[in-house]
Scaffold this motif. Structure first.
Motif, PDB file in Angstrom:
ATOM      1  N   GLY A   1      59.921 -21.259 -13.722  1.00 22.69           N
ATOM      2  CA  GLY A   1      60.096 -19.711 -13.957  1.00 22.69           C
ATOM      3  C   GLY A   1      58.918 -19.127 -13.229  1.00 22.69           C
ATOM      4  O   GLY A   1      58.217 -19.656 -12.452  1.00 22.69           O
ATOM      5  N   ASN A   2      58.564 -17.845 -13.866  1.00 28.02           N
ATOM      6  CA  ASN A   2      57.503 -17.062 -13.029  1.00 28.02           C
ATOM      7  C   ASN A   2      56.377 -17.381 -13.678  1.00 28.02           C
ATOM      8  O   ASN A   2      56.161 -18.232 -14.605  1.00 28.02           O
ATOM      9  N   SER A   3      55.276 -17.124 -13.067  1.00 31.11           N
ATOM     10  CA  SER A   3      53.819 -17.276 -13.348  1.00 31.11           C
ATOM     11  C   SER A   3      53.229 -16.138 -14.032  1.00 31.11           C
ATOM     12  O   SER A   3      53.648 -14.893 -13.634  1.00 31.11           O
ATOM     13  N   PRO A   4      52.259 -16.210 -14.689  1.00 35.82           N
ATOM     14  CA  PRO A   4      51.432 -15.080 -15.421  1.00 35.82           C
ATOM     15  C   PRO A   4      50.779 -14.359 -14.456  1.00 35.82           C
ATOM     16  O   PRO A   4      50.345 -14.806 -13.414  1.00 35.82           O
ATOM     17  N   LYS A   5      50.566 -13.017 -14.597  1.00 33.17           N
ATOM     18  CA  LYS A   5      49.711 -12.108 -14.251  1.00 33.17           C
ATOM     19  C   LYS A   5      48.631 -11.467 -14.747  1.00 33.17           C
ATOM     20  O   LYS A   5      48.416 -11.677 -15.961  1.00 33.17           O
ATOM     21  N   ASP A   6      48.008 -10.843 -13.980  1.00 34.94           N
ATOM     22  CA  ASP A   6      46.869 -10.027 -14.874  1.00 34.94           C
ATOM     23  C   ASP A   6      47.231  -9.145 -15.933  1.00 34.94           C
ATOM     24  O   ASP A   6      48.359  -8.298 -15.785  1.00 34.94           O
ATOM     25  N   GLY A   7      46.597  -9.065 -16.929  1.00 35.58           N
ATOM     26  CA  GLY A   7      47.055  -8.290 -18.165  1.00 35.58           C
ATOM     27  C   GLY A   7      48.122  -9.147 -19.096  1.00 35.58           C
ATOM     28  O   GLY A   7      47.674  -8.662 -20.310  1.00 35.58           O
ATOM     29  N   GLN A   8      48.429 -10.279 -18.542  1.00 34.04           N
ATOM     30  CA  GLN A   8      49.298 -11.007 -19.560  1.00 34.04           C
ATOM     31  C   GLN A   8      48.606 -11.932 -20.426  1.00 34.04           C
ATOM     32  O   GLN A   8      47.563 -12.378 -19.776  1.00 34.04           O
ATOM     33  N   LYS A   9      49.229 -12.220 -21.668  1.00 33.35           N
ATOM     34  CA  LYS A   9      47.944 -13.306 -22.492  1.00 33.35           C
ATOM     35  C   LYS A   9      48.764 -14.538 -22.352  1.00 33.35           C
ATOM     36  O   LYS A   9      49.949 -14.919 -22.505  1.00 33.35           O
ATOM     37  N   VAL A  10      47.881 -15.341 -21.920  1.00 29.79           N
ATOM     38  CA  VAL A  10      48.355 -16.986 -21.558  1.00 29.79           C
ATOM     39  C   VAL A  10      47.848 -17.838 -22.768  1.00 29.79           C
ATOM     40  O   VAL A  10      46.712 -17.767 -23.311  1.00 29.79           O
ATOM     41  N   THR A  11      48.675 -18.852 -23.137  1.00 34.95           N
ATOM     42  CA  THR A  11      48.235 -19.888 -24.040  1.00 34.95           C
ATOM     43  C   THR A  11      48.198 -21.267 -23.140  1.00 34.95           C
ATOM     44  O   THR A  11      49.237 -21.395 -22.635  1.00 34.95           O
ATOM     45  N   PHE A  12      47.218 -21.927 -23.166  1.00 38.02           N
ATOM     46  CA  PHE A  12      47.015 -23.141 -22.583  1.00 38.02           C
ATOM     47  C   PHE A  12      46.237 -24.266 -23.278  1.00 38.02           C
ATOM     48  O   PHE A  12      45.443 -23.869 -24.052  1.00 38.02           O
ATOM     49  N   ASP A  13      46.570 -25.452 -22.973  1.00 36.13           N
ATOM     50  CA  ASP A  13      45.642 -26.485 -23.131  1.00 36.13           C
ATOM     51  C   ASP A  13      44.808 -26.899 -22.049  1.00 36.13           C
ATOM     52  O   ASP A  13      45.283 -26.762 -20.931  1.00 36.13           O
ATOM     53  N   PHE A  14      43.726 -27.745 -22.224  1.00 37.50           N
ATOM     54  CA  PHE A  14      42.548 -27.621 -21.334  1.00 37.50           C
ATOM     55  C   PHE A  14      41.863 -29.086 -21.791  1.00 37.50           C
ATOM     56  O   PHE A  14      41.834 -29.108 -23.010  1.00 37.50           O
ATOM     57  N   THR A  15      41.502 -29.800 -20.904  1.00 36.94           N
ATOM     58  CA  THR A  15      40.197 -31.139 -20.895  1.00 36.94           C
ATOM     59  C   THR A  15      39.324 -30.874 -19.937  1.00 36.94           C
ATOM     60  O   THR A  15      40.016 -30.817 -18.757  1.00 36.94           O
ATOM     61  N   ALA A  16      38.152 -30.805 -20.110  1.00 39.02           N
ATOM     62  CA  ALA A  16      37.207 -30.629 -19.110  1.00 39.02           C
ATOM     63  C   ALA A  16      36.406 -31.982 -18.841  1.00 39.02           C
ATOM     64  O   ALA A  16      36.009 -32.558 -19.871  1.00 39.02           O
ATOM     65  N   TYR A  17      36.195 -32.305 -17.794  1.00 42.87           N
ATOM     66  CA  TYR A  17      35.262 -33.337 -17.394  1.00 42.87           C
ATOM     67  C   TYR A  17      34.075 -33.165 -16.470  1.00 42.87           C
ATOM     68  O   TYR A  17      34.141 -32.068 -15.682  1.00 42.87           O
ATOM     69  N   ASN A  18      33.009 -33.715 -16.603  1.00 43.65           N
ATOM     70  CA  ASN A  18      32.113 -33.471 -15.863  1.00 43.65           C
ATOM     71  C   ASN A  18      31.734 -34.498 -14.443  1.00 43.65           C
ATOM     72  O   ASN A  18      32.768 -34.781 -14.285  1.00 43.65           O
ATOM     73  N   GLU A  19      30.751 -34.127 -13.617  1.00 46.17           N
ATOM     74  CA  GLU A  19      30.740 -34.909 -12.375  1.00 46.17           C
ATOM     75  C   GLU A  19      30.898 -36.364 -12.394  1.00 46.17           C
ATOM     76  O   GLU A  19      31.259 -37.000 -11.605  1.00 46.17           O
ATOM     77  N   ASN A  20      30.581 -36.798 -13.505  1.00 45.52           N
ATOM     78  CA  ASN A  20      30.913 -38.383 -13.869  1.00 45.52           C
ATOM     79  C   ASN A  20      32.070 -38.698 -14.427  1.00 45.52           C
ATOM     80  O   ASN A  20      32.481 -39.945 -14.288  1.00 45.52           O
ATOM     81  N   GLY A  21      33.049 -37.902 -14.293  1.00 43.07           N
ATOM     82  CA  GLY A  21      34.252 -38.004 -14.947  1.00 43.07           C
ATOM     83  C   GLY A  21      34.518 -38.436 -16.492  1.00 43.07           C
ATOM     84  O   GLY A  21      35.290 -38.585 -17.137  1.00 43.07           O
ATOM     85  N   ASP A  22      33.267 -37.881 -17.249  1.00 40.97           N
ATOM     86  CA  ASP A  22      33.235 -38.040 -18.813  1.00 40.97           C
ATOM     87  C   ASP A  22      33.633 -36.537 -19.401  1.00 40.97           C
ATOM     88  O   ASP A  22      33.508 -35.632 -18.893  1.00 40.97           O
ATOM     89  N   GLN A  23      34.612 -36.752 -20.409  1.00 36.80           N
ATOM     90  CA  GLN A  23      35.162 -35.645 -21.149  1.00 36.80           C
ATOM     91  C   GLN A  23      34.026 -34.879 -21.887  1.00 36.80           C
ATOM     92  O   GLN A  23      33.222 -35.371 -22.238  1.00 36.80           O
ATOM     93  N   ILE A  24      33.970 -33.612 -21.376  1.00 35.99           N
ATOM     94  CA  ILE A  24      32.956 -32.817 -22.207  1.00 35.99           C
ATOM     95  C   ILE A  24      33.355 -31.697 -23.032  1.00 35.99           C
ATOM     96  O   ILE A  24      32.701 -31.325 -24.074  1.00 35.99           O
TER      97      ILE A  24
END
Length: 312
Positions: free
Chosen positions: A203-226
């Motif tokens: 479907g469509n993608s969100p735009k500026d002004g719209q409220k998004v809900t999302f999951d995320f996982t972040a990793y550093n340069e070593n590939g370790d989860q932060i």
């Protein structure tokens, strides 16, 4: 003879063998008292150098091979080569016409090969003066052989060691970042490196002004989860266009449909602000896995002195 005196004697022997220096040269260097040795020991070395006649030093082929290996390990630019090349260089004579030793010629070949590899890399420069060289992950082995910085990074388990499957591999060399990408990554016009891990509903993608809900996982340069929203068991929500989301993550969310999952590489220019007032103390490359759960259009209503928001 204790260990320190033995070490000094070995150093003198190595110096005279490598440089074919006369004992007079050794006596001159010993005129200044080495730290940690008695004056008697220094005098005895100088006295022996006066009584012995200088003689030509002949180094056998086997010793020459060993000494070349020792020299390679002592140089600031480490020499790395395949076994066949190592055997060949051990018996290769110096080139007095060019004023280069066999090891220097090998180093020169390595520098040229490294330059050819770097010329094939994609180069991106940023406003802060930093540069990113992007290589395919398949070039990592060639770079390990030719580039001492890459070789040292791969040999340092405390700094990530070998690359992790499906993740980019980063090697920082001063103001230059060497990034090795798996083949399935792409680069968007905004400068974001990404790959799609799951398809969404199309479907469509969100735009500026719209409220998004999302999951995320972040990793550093070593590939370790932060960090990860999965730990909190509640995906975050935020409005696009207000600067409350990491710029690189926001760029990706604006191109995703609900249910879609991406792995993105956020360079420092697309990363979060840094400084003492933020969670991030230094600019680094970060890898994010993000999945768009939902997005809504929100409107604000004010009743008396109370403002409410409705999202549909």
């Amino acid at each position: 003879m204790d260990a320190s005196i033995q070490g000094m004697a070995a150093a003198i022997l190595l110096l005279s063998t490598l440089t074919a220096a006369s004992p007079r040269g050794i006596r001159t260097s010993l005129a200044r008292k080495p730290v940690g040795f008695s004056r008697g020991f220094v005098r005895s070395c100088a006295r022996s150098s006066r009584t012995e006649r200088p003689r030509d030093v002949h180094v056998s082929a086997s010793k020459r091979t060993t000494l070349l290996g020792l020299l390679a390990s002592m140089t600031a630019y480490p020499v790395s080569r395949a076994g066949a090349e190592e055997a060949q260089i051990a018996g290769e004579p110096d080139d007095p016409e060019k004023g280069m030793t066999a090891i220097e010629r090998l180093r020169e070949r390595q520098r040229k090969a490294l330059g050819q590899l770097e010329a094939k890399a994609e180069k991106f420069s940023y406003e802060d003066g930093s540069t990113t060289l992007v290589y395919p992950i398949g070039a990592l082995e060639d770079m390990r052989v030719r580039d001492p910085v890459v070789r040292q990074r791969l040999a340092s388990p405390g700094r990530g060691g070998s690359p992790k499957d499906g993740f980019p591999y980063f090697v920082r060399d001063g103001f230059t970042m060497k990034m090795f990408l798996p083949d399935d990554f792409q680069r968007s016009p905004d400068g974001l490196f990404y790959k799609k891990m799951l398809n969404g509903d199309g479907g469509n993608s969100p735009k500026d002004g719209q409220k998004v809900t999302f999951d995320f996982t972040a990793y550093n340069e070593n590939g370790d989860q932060i960090d990860s929203s999965l730990r909190k068991q509640e995906p975050p929500s935020a409005k696009l266009g207000l600067g409350t989301i990491v710029p690189g993550v926001e760029i990706a969310l604006k191109q995703m449909s609900v249910g879609e999952k991406w792995r993105i590489i956020v360079s420092p220019d697309l990363g979060p602000p840094t400084g003492p007032s933020t969670f991030f103390s230094a600019k680094q490359f970060e890898t994010f896995d993000i999945e768009l759960k939902d997005f809504k259009t929100c409107t604000s209503k004010q009743t008396a002195f109370v403002t409410t928001e409705e999202c549909v």
